[in-house]
Write a protein that holds these residues in place. Structure first.
Motif, PDB file in Angstrom:
ATOM      1  N   GLU A 358       0.826  -1.199   0.000  1.00 23.16           N
ATOM      2  CA  GLU A 358       0.000   0.000   0.000  1.00 23.16           C
ATOM      3  C   GLU A 358       0.862   1.252   0.000  1.00 23.16           C
ATOM      4  O   GLU A 358       0.594   2.217  -0.718  1.00 23.16           O
ATOM      5  CB  GLU A 358      -0.919   0.020   1.219  1.00 23.16           C
ATOM      6  N   ALA A 359       1.950   1.232   0.777  1.00 20.68           N
ATOM      7  CA  ALA A 359       2.830   2.398   0.849  1.00 20.68           C
ATOM      8  C   ALA A 359       3.580   2.603  -0.459  1.00 20.68           C
ATOM      9  O   ALA A 359       3.656   3.721  -0.979  1.00 20.68           O
ATOM     10  CB  ALA A 359       3.809   2.245   2.002  1.00 20.68           C
ATOM     11  N   SER A 360       4.155   1.546  -1.011  1.00 24.23           N
ATOM     12  CA  SER A 360       4.937   1.693  -2.239  1.00 24.23           C
ATOM     13  C   SER A 360       4.064   2.180  -3.392  1.00 24.23           C
ATOM     14  O   SER A 360       4.509   2.979  -4.224  1.00 24.23           O
ATOM     15  CB  SER A 360       5.624   0.376  -2.604  1.00 24.23           C
ATOM     16  N   GLN A 361       2.807   1.741  -3.441  1.00 19.89           N
ATOM     17  CA  GLN A 361       1.905   2.199  -4.504  1.00 19.89           C
ATOM     18  C   GLN A 361       1.433   3.628  -4.255  1.00 19.89           C
ATOM     19  O   GLN A 361       1.400   4.455  -5.165  1.00 19.89           O
ATOM     20  CB  GLN A 361       0.710   1.261  -4.593  1.00 19.89           C
ATOM     21  N   ALA A 362       1.087   3.945  -3.010  1.00 18.73           N
ATOM     22  CA  ALA A 362       0.570   5.277  -2.702  1.00 18.73           C
ATOM     23  C   ALA A 362       1.621   6.357  -2.881  1.00 18.73           C
ATOM     24  O   ALA A 362       1.294   7.492  -3.233  1.00 18.73           O
ATOM     25  CB  ALA A 362       0.045   5.308  -1.269  1.00 18.73           C
ATOM     26  N   LEU A 363       2.891   6.010  -2.656  1.00 17.39           N
ATOM     27  CA  LEU A 363       3.972   6.994  -2.712  1.00 17.39           C
ATOM     28  C   LEU A 363       4.709   7.005  -4.047  1.00 17.39           C
ATOM     29  O   LEU A 363       5.579   7.864  -4.259  1.00 17.39           O
ATOM     30  CB  LEU A 363       4.975   6.724  -1.591  1.00 17.39           C
ATOM     31  N   ALA A 364       4.383   6.084  -4.941  1.00 19.17           N
ATOM     32  CA  ALA A 364       5.126   5.938  -6.204  1.00 19.17           C
ATOM     33  C   ALA A 364       5.156   7.241  -6.993  1.00 19.17           C
ATOM     34  O   ALA A 364       4.100   7.821  -7.286  1.00 19.17           O
ATOM     35  CB  ALA A 364       4.504   4.832  -7.042  1.00 19.17           C
TER      36      ALA A 364
END
Length: 396
Positions: A358-364
């Motif tokens: 969730e973090a890697s996608q939200a911050l990409a």
């Protein structure tokens, strides 16, 4: 001068320094356009850390950052102090939003309690007027931080792990080659296997020659300090009036407050090495008026003024991750999320499985690739004023 290294971090503010500490290896270099006094966003931060964000990733990053700050500072309250925060509602509409915030906190696992007006005034007597408040939320785990001191502490740990810092070395140009990236500065060239851009609102100008457009919008953001010479109050939380988008705190020798409740004024950062502009009076009337939001408003009457610059993204989330080739970025990040952002980026670079999907996608950084420039600017301005968070709460 020509220097080669494994990793080059551009930007020695709190984010770049957190990245350097999290990567923690020999062969890491950090360059900055200014000196250790930190003329960028870190040096102008008012020092608030609020754990509850409108998005789960923001909350997780804030909770991690506060925990890391607490551990690294070893209880030194001059650097980091969990004084807590109070969010005050003064209208029925504000009370409705407050209830939504309380529900979000419960869902997110963030400690919160509701206060009657008299209780809120007792905790922050210079700020809250029980006659005007309808109620307040108290977040006891929120904190204040001296961002430059904290950054210096992180820098010491990073240097102990092998990082070297180079001051007054602004990045003038980035060039990608097979297996390396070259960064040109006034004194020569740094060649690195990878480059991390932790350059806040200056990041779009550096990535444009690489063919990457980043929608980080630089918005002027006023903060003012009241007069000195007053007796220090007992330790008390910082205060936010959410409906008025006003926040204030005690700074050790004076009160200060900032706001996002002002007309939009964008900042042109080309050629600037500081995250502030000369005070030209644009916000004077606004700040004089908003100082009356506080109970003892004369303590907040503007005496020292800061025309700061806020790096806004279209969804109010940071950009942390891989950009292109051997270039990575950590930008659009507040002090509230800085240490967690450093850890996340370091884990992404290492290919660690510890970064939540969730973090890697939200911050990409690539998440705005299909958004045209005008739409991105409009959405970033909305995010700055909190309208993104309001819409999310309304449709939750």
């Amino acid at each position: 001068m020509h220097q080669s290294c494994e990793t080059l971090v551009v930007g020695a503010g709190i984010v770049g320094t957190a990245v350097a500490l999290s990567l923690g290896h020999e062969g890491l270099r950090v360059i900055d356009a200014a000196g250790p006094e930190l003329a960028g966003a870190t040096g102008h931060s008012p020092g608030y850390i609020s754990e509850l964000g409108y998005h789960p990733v923001l909350t997780a990053m804030a909770v991690e950052t506060t925990a890391l700050c607490e551990r690294l500072t070893g209880g030194d309250t001059r650097v980091f102090d969990r004084v807590g925060s109070i969010e005050v509602a003064t209208t029925p509409r504000g009370a409705e939003a407050q209830e939504a915030r309380r529900a979000l906190a419960a869902e997110s696992g963030v400690t919160v309690r509701w206060l009657r007006p008299a209780q809120a005034q007792a905790l922050a007597p210079q700020c809250v007027d029980a006659r005007k408040a309808l109620g307040a939320l108290h977040f006891p785990d929120d904190a204040v931080v001296d961002a430059p001191r904290l950054t210096a502490l992180l820098r010491g740990h990073a240097e102990a792990a092998g990082a070297r810092f180079h001051w007054h070395e602004p990045a003038l140009k980035l060039a990608q080659h097979t297996g390396r990236v070259e960064v040109t500065t006034p004194s020569g060239t740094f060649t690195a296997a990878r480059v991390v851009l932790a350059t806040s609102m200056w990041t779009p100008a550096l990535t444009a020659p690489l063919g990457v457009r980043l929608p980080i919008v630089s918005i002027r953001h006023p903060f003012v300090y009241g007069p000195t010479g007053h007796t220090a109050p007992p330790r008390q939380p910082f205060v936010r009036f959410l409906e008025q988008a006003v926040y204030g705190r005690w700074h050790g020798d004076r009160w200060g407050f900032g706001t996002r409740a002002h007309p939009d004024h964008l900042a042109d950062m080309a050629g600037r090495q500081r995250a502030d502009l000369p005070w030209d009076g644009t916000f004077e009337e606004t700040m004089q008026l908003l100082s009356r939001q506080f109970k003892e408003w004369r303590l907040f009457t503007p005496l020292q003024r800061l025309d700061g610059v806020f790096p806004a993204t279209p969804d109010a989330l940071p950009m942390v991750g891989h950009l292109t080739g051997d270039v990575w970025i950590a930008a659009g990040i507040l002090v509230t999320h800085a240490l967690a952002a450093g850890r996340i980026l370091a884990d992404l670079i290492r290919g660690s499985a510890d970064v939540a999907a969730e973090a890697s996608q939200a911050l990409a950084p690539a998440r705005f690739a299909d958004l045209d420039e005008e739409a991105a600017k409009a959405q970033a301005i909305d995010a700055y004023h909190g309208r993104i968070a309001v819409r999310r709460a309304q449709h939750a």
